[in-house]
Design an enzyme around this catalytic site. Structure first.
Site, short mmCIF file in Angstrom:
data_model
loop_
_atom_site.label_atom_id
_atom_site.label_comp_id
_atom_site.label_asym_id
_atom_site.label_seq_id
_atom_site.Cartn_x
_atom_site.Cartn_y
_atom_site.Cartn_z
CG LEU A 31 -1.99 -1.14 1.19
CD1 LEU A 31 -2.82 -1.13 2.46
CD2 LEU A 31 -2.89 -1.02 -0.04
CG HIS A 87 3.55 2.76 3.49
ND1 HIS A 87 2.31 2.91 4.09
CD2 HIS A 87 3.73 1.42 3.34
CE1 HIS A 87 1.79 1.71 4.31
NE2 HIS A 87 2.63 0.80 3.87
CG HIS A 88 -1.88 5.24 0.61
ND1 HIS A 88 -2.32 6.52 0.89
CD2 HIS A 88 -2.59 4.83 -0.47
CE1 HIS A 88 -3.25 6.86 0.01
NE2 HIS A 88 -3.43 5.86 -0.83
CB ALA A 89 1.07 4.74 6.65
CG LEU A 90 5.47 9.45 5.12
CD1 LEU A 90 5.53 9.76 6.62
CD2 LEU A 90 6.84 9.03 4.61
#
Length: 505
Positions: A49, A166-169
């Site tokens: 992701l 990363h999509h979390a970042l």
């Protein structure tokens, strides 16, 4: 692998090793938003992701073939890494297993910044093949969640820079905003920072950029906390759900047909891209009394129709696309406009793939988008956001659970537009020729199409699961073909029937 990394390091003119940052940036844990942590919980080796961007650059007239390599080497020698780029995910017993961000005091730029070269006489196909490989693997969670690759060997002495985050970042919009901060309209400006040297502004670090187009989990989660709109939302959603079930369309459709695009995904990725002058899309839009975004959707619908026909997999019912909209004025996010903050929802739009005529398809898509925007125009933002979340729920559940629960039927494809910078732009004298945004397929949605506007052109970045959506180049070729058909009609004059020009497909 390590030997190859060290060879690349030597090629960039520096010694392997760690980059130490000032002591004041000692390790610390920062809270991670629950919506961002979901991307870490949901990620698997077959479902990485992260998002990506590919910038194609022309070197300055007085630059040598390795000009950008020297610029990168000089940037690494400065040994500057902004705090935002030193974050890595961390969890422990003391945090009760919850994810947080840990700011690293040492960053191994030998690992994060890499050099790649295409083979002699390579072209666009070889570039996309390399980027497909780079985009497939998961980012190492023991390090900050980003990677930058300088790719040499493009025709005409050009280079490319691939960025993976990363999509979390960050999401695609956040990456776009960061890229906009390191480019300039001045072709003579030098000593400009690299991406990892630029501190993230609050709007990027806190993820206030529009995210509804690619974050169904975030969209659904955010809606659940909007209690004030719930009473009206129940009636609105009930009405919309009934109409959607009856007519197989609408802003909250429950009737997307099953296609190969909705299969579970594997780890291998296939990415591709193409670009077109925006003036050609404007010409079609004006002739058809449509918007540029309607034309984009019509191109995608026609390309997907041809692609599925070639595989013997075109369903009788029209494909459904999930499309981001602004809940501020119910306008579709325009690739040549400014993002309206975080007031973003989604519409489910029929791509009219059951129609053979591109003109009839464009007309149907225009009507579908107008109906969708009208359906939410009279609702509160919370009610409209709730409607959007319910429409995106199948994909959100697929991301969280790794499968699409029966009997939910997710949209067939996500088509999003990200506002991009306008005018000719440069980085250390190198001209930005094109910028492609790449996303993350999930189970039930094996293909993502992200459009962006840069320098009076529109780019299409296609990201797919290689097993579920093979041969993405067929889609890029068909996008060009669909635009040519629509342009041909607009040039032929009012009342022209497309079948006389292109025949029936």
């Amino acid at each position: 692998m390590r030997q190859q990394q060290e060879a690349d390091v030597v090629a960039l003119g520096r010694k392997p090793g760690l980059l130490c940052v000032p002591e004041r940036f000692r390790a610390m844990d920062l809270p991670m938003a629950a919506a961002d942590a979901l991307f870490l919980w949901a990620e698997t080796p077959t479902r990485p992701l992260h998002v990506g961007a590919l910038a194609v650059l022309s070197q300055p007239d007085n630059g040598t073939g390795r000009y950008l390599r020297k610029v990168f080497s000089a940037a690494v020698a400065r040994q500057q890494v902004a705090p935002w780029w030193r974050r890595r995910p961390h969890r422990s017993l003391t945090s009760l297993g919850q994810w947080s961000w840990r700011t690293e005091t040492e960053v191994d730029l030998d690992y994060h910044v890499r050099l790649s070269a295409l083979p002699p006489r390579a072209g666009t196909a070889e570039l996309w093949a390399l980027v497909s490989e780079l985009h497939a693997g998961m980012l190492d969670r023991s390090r900050p969640l980003w990677q930058v690759d300088l790719i040499e060997g493009l025709p005409g002495g050009r280079c490319a820079v691939y960025v993976k985050v990363h999509h979390a970042l960050a999401d695609g919009v956040s990456v776009m905003r960061l890229l906009q901060r390191i480019v300039t309209a001045d072709p003579h400006q030098r000593q400009m920072p690299t991406l990892w040297e630029v501190p993230a502004q609050a709007s990027v670090a806190k993820h206030t950029a529009p995210r509804g187009s690619s974050r169904p989990l975030t969209l659904a989660k955010g809606v659940l906390g909007q209690a004030r709109g719930v009473p009206g939302m129940v009636r609105v959603v009930a009405d919309t759900t009934w109409r959607a079930a009856q007519c197989r369309s609408g802003p909250l459709t429950l009737a997307a047909p099953h296609t190969p695009l909705n299969e579970p995904i594997a780890g291998a990725r296939s990415v591709a891209g193409c670009s077109f002058p925006i003036e050609r899309l404007r010409q079609v839009a004006e002739h058809a009394d449509a918007t540029i975004n309607d034309v984009v959707l019509a191109m995608c619908g026609g390309a997907l129709r041809a692609y599925l026909i070639s595989r013997g997999a075109l369903p009788g019912a029209p494909l459904i696309a999930m499309v981001p909209v602004s809940l501020r004025d119910t306008a579709v996010i325009d690739v040549f406009g400014q993002g309206p903050g975080n007031k973003i929802g989604t519409l489910m739009c029929s791509l009219a793939t059951h129609l053979a005529s591109p003109v009839e398809r464009l007309s149907a898509i225009r009507a579908s988008m107008r109906d969708g925007k009208a359906a939410i125009a009279g609702r509160s933002r919370n009610q409209a956001l709730a409607m959007s979340a319910l429409g995106a729920a199948p994909l959100a559940l697929a991301m969280a659970l790794g499968r699409v629960p029966a009997p939910l039927r997710p949209p067939n494809v996500t088509i999003s537009n990200v506002p991009g910078p306008q005018g000719a732009l440069y980085w250390n004298g190198a001209r930005l020729d094109a910028l492609y945004l790449l996303s993350a397929p999930v189970d039930g949605a094996a293909l993502n199409i992200t459009c962006s506007g840069t320098n009076e052109q529109i780019t299409f970045g296609l990201t797919g699961c290689r097993r579920a959506v093979p041969a993405l180049s067929i889609l890029t070729d068909q996008l060009a073909h669909e635009l040519e058909l629509l342009v041909g009609v607009s040039e032929a004059g009012p009342g022209t029937r497309l079948r006389r020009i292109a025949g029936r497909r």
